[in-house]
Design a protein around this motif. Sequence first.
Motif, PDB file in Angstrom:
ATOM      1  N   HIS A  84       0.819  -1.206   0.000  1.00 10.67           N
ATOM      2  CA  HIS A  84       0.000   0.000   0.000  1.00 10.67           C
ATOM      3  C   HIS A  84       0.853   1.257   0.000  1.00 10.67           C
ATOM      4  O   HIS A  84       2.012   1.240   0.367  1.00 10.67           O
ATOM      5  CB  HIS A  84      -0.939   0.017   1.214  1.00 10.67           C
ATOM      6  CG  HIS A  84      -0.234  -0.211   2.505  1.00 10.67           C
ATOM      7  ND1 HIS A  84      -0.077  -1.449   3.052  1.00 10.67           N
ATOM      8  CD2 HIS A  84       0.380   0.658   3.337  1.00 10.67           C
ATOM      9  CE1 HIS A  84       0.593  -1.340   4.182  1.00 10.67           C
ATOM     10  NE2 HIS A  84       0.891  -0.087   4.377  1.00 10.67           N
ATOM     11  N   CYS A  85       0.203   2.332  -0.435  1.00  7.71           N
ATOM     12  CA  CYS A  85       0.855   3.631  -0.517  1.00  7.71           C
ATOM     13  C   CYS A  85       0.767   4.308   0.846  1.00  7.71           C
ATOM     14  O   CYS A  85      -0.302   4.405   1.429  1.00  7.71           O
ATOM     15  CB  CYS A  85       0.133   4.466  -1.566  1.00  7.71           C
ATOM     16  SG  CYS A  85       0.650   6.183  -1.570  1.00  7.71           S
ATOM     17  N   TYR A  86       1.888   4.775   1.350  1.00 14.37           N
ATOM     18  CA  TYR A  86       1.886   5.447   2.657  1.00 14.37           C
ATOM     19  C   TYR A  86       1.360   6.882   2.563  1.00 14.37           C
ATOM     20  O   TYR A  86       1.096   7.502   3.574  1.00 14.37           O
ATOM     21  CB  TYR A  86       3.298   5.471   3.252  1.00 14.37           C
ATOM     22  CG  TYR A  86       3.765   4.107   3.727  1.00 14.37           C
ATOM     23  CD1 TYR A  86       2.992   3.360   4.598  1.00 14.37           C
ATOM     24  CD2 TYR A  86       4.988   3.581   3.318  1.00 14.37           C
ATOM     25  CE1 TYR A  86       3.403   2.116   5.040  1.00 14.37           C
ATOM     26  CE2 TYR A  86       5.414   2.336   3.760  1.00 14.37           C
ATOM     27  CZ  TYR A  86       4.613   1.607   4.620  1.00 14.37           C
ATOM     28  OH  TYR A  86       5.016   0.378   5.066  1.00 14.37           O
ATOM     29  N   GLU A 121       8.617   0.990  -0.432  1.00 14.25           N
ATOM     30  CA  GLU A 121       8.370   2.364  -0.861  1.00 14.25           C
ATOM     31  C   GLU A 121       7.393   2.383  -2.021  1.00 14.25           C
ATOM     32  O   GLU A 121       7.218   1.386  -2.710  1.00 14.25           O
ATOM     33  CB  GLU A 121       9.691   3.047  -1.239  1.00 14.25           C
ATOM     34  CG  GLU A 121      10.556   2.234  -2.184  1.00 14.25           C
ATOM     35  CD  GLU A 121      11.962   2.806  -2.331  1.00 14.25           C
ATOM     36  OE1 GLU A 121      12.648   2.970  -1.310  1.00 14.25           O
ATOM     37  OE2 GLU A 121      12.364   3.082  -3.468  1.00 14.25           O
ATOM     38  N   CYS A 122       6.767   3.525  -2.190  1.00 10.74           N
ATOM     39  CA  CYS A 122       5.773   3.687  -3.247  1.00 10.74           C
ATOM     40  C   CYS A 122       6.190   4.868  -4.128  1.00 10.74           C
ATOM     41  O   CYS A 122       6.658   5.883  -3.611  1.00 10.74           O
ATOM     42  CB  CYS A 122       4.396   3.941  -2.632  1.00 10.74           C
ATOM     43  SG  CYS A 122       3.108   4.243  -3.851  1.00 10.74           S
ATOM     44  N   HIS A 123       6.024   4.722  -5.432  1.00 11.98           N
ATOM     45  CA  HIS A 123       6.454   5.758  -6.377  1.00 11.98           C
ATOM     46  C   HIS A 123       5.273   6.332  -7.148  1.00 11.98           C
ATOM     47  O   HIS A 123       5.434   6.796  -8.274  1.00 11.98           O
ATOM     48  CB  HIS A 123       7.495   5.179  -7.343  1.00 11.98           C
ATOM     49  CG  HIS A 123       8.756   4.743  -6.688  1.00 11.98           C
ATOM     50  ND1 HIS A 123       9.938   5.466  -6.741  1.00 11.98           N
ATOM     51  CD2 HIS A 123       9.038   3.639  -5.932  1.00 11.98           C
ATOM     52  CE1 HIS A 123      10.880   4.823  -6.067  1.00 11.98           C
ATOM     53  NE2 HIS A 123      10.370   3.711  -5.569  1.00 11.98           N
ATOM     54  N   CYS A 124       4.072   6.288  -6.570  1.00  8.89           N
ATOM     55  CA  CYS A 124       2.889   6.797  -7.281  1.00  8.89           C
ATOM     56  C   CYS A 124       2.925   8.329  -7.374  1.00  8.89           C
ATOM     57  O   CYS A 124       3.776   8.978  -6.763  1.00  8.89           O
ATOM     58  CB  CYS A 124       1.624   6.340  -6.563  1.00  8.89           C
ATOM     59  SG  CYS A 124       1.264   7.247  -5.053  1.00  8.89           S
ATOM     60  N   GLU A 125       2.002   8.894  -8.096  1.00  6.11           N
ATOM     61  CA  GLU A 125       1.979  10.348  -8.259  1.00  6.11           C
ATOM     62  C   GLU A 125       1.752  11.071  -6.936  1.00  6.11           C
ATOM     63  O   GLU A 125       2.295  12.145  -6.702  1.00  6.11           O
ATOM     64  CB  GLU A 125       0.911  10.752  -9.289  1.00  6.11           C
ATOM     65  CG  GLU A 125       1.403  10.685 -10.728  1.00  6.11           C
ATOM     66  CD  GLU A 125       2.754  11.397 -10.948  1.00  6.11           C
ATOM     67  OE1 GLU A 125       2.914  12.529 -10.473  1.00  6.11           O
ATOM     68  OE2 GLU A 125       3.655  10.806 -11.577  1.00  6.11           O
ATOM     69  N   LEU A 126       0.965  10.462  -6.056  1.00  5.46           N
ATOM     70  CA  LEU A 126       0.746  11.080  -4.737  1.00  5.46           C
ATOM     71  C   LEU A 126       2.075  11.160  -3.985  1.00  5.46           C
ATOM     72  O   LEU A 126       2.386  12.156  -3.319  1.00  5.46           O
ATOM     73  CB  LEU A 126      -0.258  10.251  -3.927  1.00  5.46           C
ATOM     74  CG  LEU A 126      -1.703  10.223  -4.443  1.00  5.46           C
ATOM     75  CD1 LEU A 126      -2.497   9.127  -3.735  1.00  5.46           C
ATOM     76  CD2 LEU A 126      -2.354  11.591  -4.232  1.00  5.46           C
ATOM     77  N   CYS A 127       2.866  10.086  -4.093  1.00  2.98           N
ATOM     78  CA  CYS A 127       4.161  10.065  -3.408  1.00  2.98           C
ATOM     79  C   CYS A 127       5.150  11.029  -4.070  1.00  2.98           C
ATOM     80  O   CYS A 127       5.944  11.673  -3.395  1.00  2.98           O
ATOM     81  CB  CYS A 127       4.726   8.641  -3.374  1.00  2.98           C
ATOM     82  SG  CYS A 127       3.846   7.588  -2.188  1.00  2.98           S
ATOM     83  N   GLN A 128       5.098  11.119  -5.407  1.00  4.94           N
ATOM     84  CA  GLN A 128       5.982  12.071  -6.098  1.00  4.94           C
ATOM     85  C   GLN A 128       5.687  13.502  -5.622  1.00  4.94           C
ATOM     86  O   GLN A 128       6.598  14.275  -5.348  1.00  4.94           O
ATOM     87  CB  GLN A 128       5.790  12.001  -7.627  1.00  4.94           C
ATOM     88  CG  GLN A 128       6.040  10.639  -8.239  1.00  4.94           C
ATOM     89  CD  GLN A 128       7.494  10.197  -8.222  1.00  4.94           C
ATOM     90  OE1 GLN A 128       8.396  10.990  -7.943  1.00  4.94           O
ATOM     91  NE2 GLN A 128       7.740   8.932  -8.491  1.00  4.94           N
TER      92      GLN A 128
HETATM   93 ZN   LIG Z   1       2.229   6.242  -3.232  1.00  2.00          ZN
END
Ligand SMILES: [Zn+2]
Length: 685
Positions: A122-124, A162-169
């Motif tokens: 999951h995305c943090y 770790e998460c590399h989604c747009e929210l995380c970017q």
């Molecule tokens: Zn994310």
Amino acid sequence: MKRSFGPSNDKLPHLIHGADYNPEQWRDHPEVWEEDLRLMELAGCNCMTLGMFSWAQLEPAEGEYDFTWLDEIMDKLAARGIYVIFGTPSGARPHWLAEKYPEVLRVGNNRVRNLFGGRHNHCYTSPLYRAKTAELNTILASRYKDHPALIMWHLSNEYGGECHCELCQDAFRGWLKQKYDNSLDRLNKAWWTTFWSHTYSDWSQIESPAPHGERLTHSLNLDWKRFVTDQTVDFMLAEAAPLRVITPDIPITTNLMGTYPGLNYWKFAPHIDVVSWDNYPQWHCDKSETQLGMEVGFVHDLNRSLKGGKPFLLMESTPSMTNWQAVSKLKKPGMHRLSSLQAVAHGSDSVQYFQWRQSRGSSEKFHGAVVSHSGHEHTRVFRDVAELGGSLARLDEVVGTTTPAEVAIIFDWENRWALEDAQGPRNIGLDYVGAVMSHYKSFWNAGISVDILDMHQDLSRYKLVIAPMLYLVYPGVGEMIEAFVKSGGTFVATYWSGIVDENDLCFLGGFPGPLRRVLGLWSEEVDALLDGEHNSVLATAGWATQESYESSVLCDLIHLEGAEALAVYGQDFYEGRPAVTVHPFGQGEAYYLASRIEDAFHSDFYGYLADRLMLAKNAPFRLPEGVTAQRRTDGEKSFLFVMNFTGATQRLMLPEGLRFEDLLNGTTVEAEAELPAFGVAVWGE
Ligand SMILES: [Zn+2]
């Protein structure tokens, strides 16, 4: 003066003995629940960890909750006097959640979003995932806040990845804007982006490291890793927030993973009440039990140090085998007791297992458990666990005690990240963790207690501070070490130290940068040795038991600027140049080991320093090789744990007049004692 941290919750003033318990997997088998309760009492278990990975059972559809099974098992446990550590279920999510809100699923560094599956997926950053987690935690806390069994919250499970989604970017860019005061110019300078024409002209151009994109801008990599830690801590705080409000008196922990490379655990420590960790050494495999015992001791000490000596919990361990390595070995007789009490020896107030009962299906069905698929107590593992339960019950006085140490070794995550990411002079085999442990080993062998710190901790209470490969040095750290040595401390540094600042930019003007003055030397060049290639270090000092020691990995070519040589290189074009030095500085001394030197050298060198600094040894008698001694104390009463990590019986000769009380069997120990293979004794004094 008596000093004790007390139990983590006054409801349970004993060493905790228990396991991860998943009764939700057996809801269709009420007879299994009843049998579990009977067996828990038989095994001497006083606490179970419930709730982990149970989200789909607690909230089978969005907004529809089912707590009937949890109410029932919580009440049954309470009725038997068994306490509960409640694991919030965010470590894995139900299908409906991922299906309805795809943003909660993690995106890899290749920018591909994962499908549903596994755990920790999951995305943090996802506000939705945070909201759903907080919602469920709020309901759980409100429902069980006054439940007599509840003694602790256990946040999620093994935070990691770790998460590399747009929210995380976007969150990463926001984090950078804050760090660099909204100045892209400052960021470009800190990251040295003029190199390869990588200068950023807009914040939107910044992307997390990717295998098919930016991956060699070391400062970016370093900041990304810092961000991942901060974002994970931020997620953890969001999870904890409702628990803090609704149950302010229930302590909070989360299970850490030893020297896991992905997260800087020093950033977690201030936000949890109790440190806990999951320990899965692979006994009897590719490393000797003595080597592995030492390495595990190091990690226990790290966990104790994270909250300044406060006891931690051994949250997970296996009573039998793990199931994820290529070959899974059983623990030999004695090893369960030894490895469990080893945790207590180094500061744990618990011995807990993954898992209570083996699941019938899926990926961990062959992972060791207290109750095997046979379902009864007539097994070797169950007997081992029950016997240990009896031993732990005799050690109530140990609860809350700590381990004062005069030696600190610096093991720093950010340093590790920068060092392992750097290119040159050796891109393989620097093995930061192993190198740090090779210094620890001498103290473990000698039964001298050690704290494991990062570079930001106060050093003033130690006699000896060792900083292996302190490649990255934050502003102020050089000055802090100078102050420590000036006022009488002894400092040991090694090759490949003082190379870059906190942005991974090289120190100009000569290495080891901010450590140069205290060490009294200049490092002009570093020679990297090939795998299997060695140099030698020739020592003439009185403490050297060998004329020559083998050195490897890196050889630092130094010039003395006030330091004096204690040993020199024996080979190559730098034969005769200094390899070990000492520099008197103020009232103290700073030593420098210019190469990676074999264990025999560390043993001699640190043996000399231990005598010179009169470091307290835990055992007032000689420890045979492979036997170590650790001590816990409340300042008045001491508990000496003597542990034999060899497969042979070891004899201990006690000095005349010295007597101990064997706390596990009630006898008096004097003159001579015997420890069986993988044996452990706990002596009170
Ligand atoms: Zn994310």
